[in-house]
Write an enzyme that holds these catalytic residues in place. Sequence first.
Site, PDB file in Angstrom:
ATOM      1  N   ILE A  29       0.845  -1.206   0.000  1.00 10.89           N
ATOM      2  CA  ILE A  29       0.000   0.000   0.000  1.00 10.89           C
ATOM      3  C   ILE A  29       0.874   1.247   0.000  1.00 10.89           C
ATOM      4  CG2 ILE A  29      -1.728   1.302   1.323  1.00 10.89           C
ATOM      5  CD1 ILE A  29      -2.772  -1.453   2.329  1.00 10.89           C
ATOM      6  N   ARG A  57      -3.702   1.699  11.136  1.00  7.89           N
ATOM      7  CA  ARG A  57      -4.455   1.362  12.343  1.00  7.89           C
ATOM      8  C   ARG A  57      -4.285   2.499  13.341  1.00  7.89           C
ATOM      9  NH1 ARG A  57      -6.684  -1.797   9.589  1.00  7.89           N
ATOM     10  NH2 ARG A  57      -6.982  -4.031   9.918  1.00  7.89           N
ATOM     11  N   ASP A  74      -8.508   7.541   8.625  1.00  2.00           N
ATOM     12  CA  ASP A  74      -9.546   6.553   8.305  1.00  2.00           C
ATOM     13  C   ASP A  74      -9.676   5.556   9.457  1.00  2.00           C
ATOM     14  OD1 ASP A  74     -11.428   5.270   6.578  1.00  2.00           O
ATOM     15  OD2 ASP A  74      -9.921   3.764   6.055  1.00  2.00           O
ATOM     16  N   GLU A  92     -12.198   1.896  17.549  1.00  4.77           N
ATOM     17  CA  GLU A  92     -13.326   1.942  16.590  1.00  4.77           C
ATOM     18  C   GLU A  92     -14.487   1.097  17.107  1.00  4.77           C
ATOM     19  OE1 GLU A  92     -11.823   0.763  12.767  1.00  4.77           O
ATOM     20  OE2 GLU A  92     -10.239   2.253  12.842  1.00  4.77           O
ATOM     21  N   THR A 139      -4.100   5.630   7.449  1.00  2.19           N
ATOM     22  CA  THR A 139      -5.099   4.687   6.911  1.00  2.19           C
ATOM     23  C   THR A 139      -4.701   3.268   7.299  1.00  2.19           C
ATOM     24  OG1 THR A 139      -3.873   4.676   4.813  1.00  2.19           O
ATOM     25  CG2 THR A 139      -5.815   6.094   4.923  1.00  2.19           C
ATOM     26  N   HIS A 183     -13.242   4.290   8.635  1.00  6.38           N
ATOM     27  CA  HIS A 183     -12.548   3.053   8.223  1.00  6.38           C
ATOM     28  C   HIS A 183     -13.192   2.422   6.981  1.00  6.38           C
ATOM     29  CE1 HIS A 183      -9.777  -0.368   9.814  1.00  6.38           C
ATOM     30  NE2 HIS A 183      -9.780  -0.308   8.488  1.00  6.38           N
TER      31      HIS A 183
HETATM   32  O1  LIG Z   1      -8.308  -2.159   7.242  1.00  4.04           O
HETATM   33  C1  LIG Z   1      -8.354  -2.888   6.301  1.00  4.04           C
HETATM   34  C2  LIG Z   1      -7.543  -4.086   6.199  1.00  4.04           C
HETATM   35  O2  LIG Z   1      -6.828  -4.410   7.152  1.00  4.04           O
HETATM   36  O3  LIG Z   1      -7.620  -4.768   5.159  1.00  4.04           O
END
Ligand SMILES: O=CC(=O)O
Length: 342
Positions: free
Chosen positions: A170, A249, A273, A278, A247, A296
């Site tokens: 990512i 954790r 996000d 959460e 984005t 999220h």
């Molecule tokens: O948060 C999304 C994932 O871990 O795929």
Amino acid sequence: MLPRVLLCGEIECVQDELKEMFDGIAEVIRLVSESRSHFLSSFGPGGPYEGSVALYRLNESSEGIGKFDAPLIHALADTSMVRWIAQSSSGYDEIDVQACKERGIMVSNTPGANEDATATATLYLMLSCLRHFSMAERSLRSGTWRTLFNPAQTHDVTGRTLGIFGLGRIGLRFARLAHAFPMRIIYFSRRKAESVPDWCEYVSSVEELCKQADVLSLHVPLNQSTAGMIGEKEIRTLRRGSVLLNTSRGRIVDQEAMIRALEDGHLSSVGLDVYPDEPHVDPRLLTFPRCALMPHVGGDSAESDRTRELQALGNLRAFVLGRVGEDVVPELKTEIGNSTIL
Ligand SMILES: O=CC(=O)O
């Protein structure tokens, strides 16, 4: 009798494929438990999950049965024949992998399935934080045209330095998108990545990353060594007016330190996000109008959800057929071969 696989979470996109994948090799059953105690007592003789050898798992199942922490894993190993947990996401921080290792349960995840969705979500948050698009839209939606929006406080992306913490799939995808502006791209990872483009500059520490970045973006998994890693010191090492994007954790960042830095303007905004607890979102975050906040959803798109479900179910199917899926989590790769249905 066929072995059973238990779905702890809904299959939304690949119902037809699900039938074909397990036809004749396993019986697919669904979670009916609304509590941890019901879940754990349902694997015994006559229970609804009797004969289950593997689980498909979504984080949403935590609402009823809780996280797959050490007590749950040990109880599961004591009361069931479950030997494989196929997590349907790339993050698997809700599963105690060490306890699984101790009890001979393998865990797979879905790396890469939502790479594009998460990278583009991060791009959106970066644009929104620098140009205040989320705030501008809120201004319009509340009937106030540009009242909330002050162009003098917004900034172009081009030419800024993006610091990426964690250059996995990512992180690298986001780096490629941001490089197109162009932005200068620097990164820090546990080890220097092999075969990355020349324009991706490695720096030797998180501190160095924070010193040089205008925008810091987090792309590491949550585990014992990354929890709280971006704290007061790292945030204050960023230049005044920097942007922080997360984005990955929520628990990777010390939320109190981040909020203090928003309050005194050291951080101009944050794009989030993910949150430590959460679905709870600290109400103070809602008071900073320039921040871009999402619930999220960064990794979710029709395409990535479909890929993720197929990938997680593929890992389950491989186990049922006596093979090992490709996606055993790194901590358990050395255990491959120790887990079979029989
Ligand atoms: O948060 C999304 C994932 O871990 O795929």
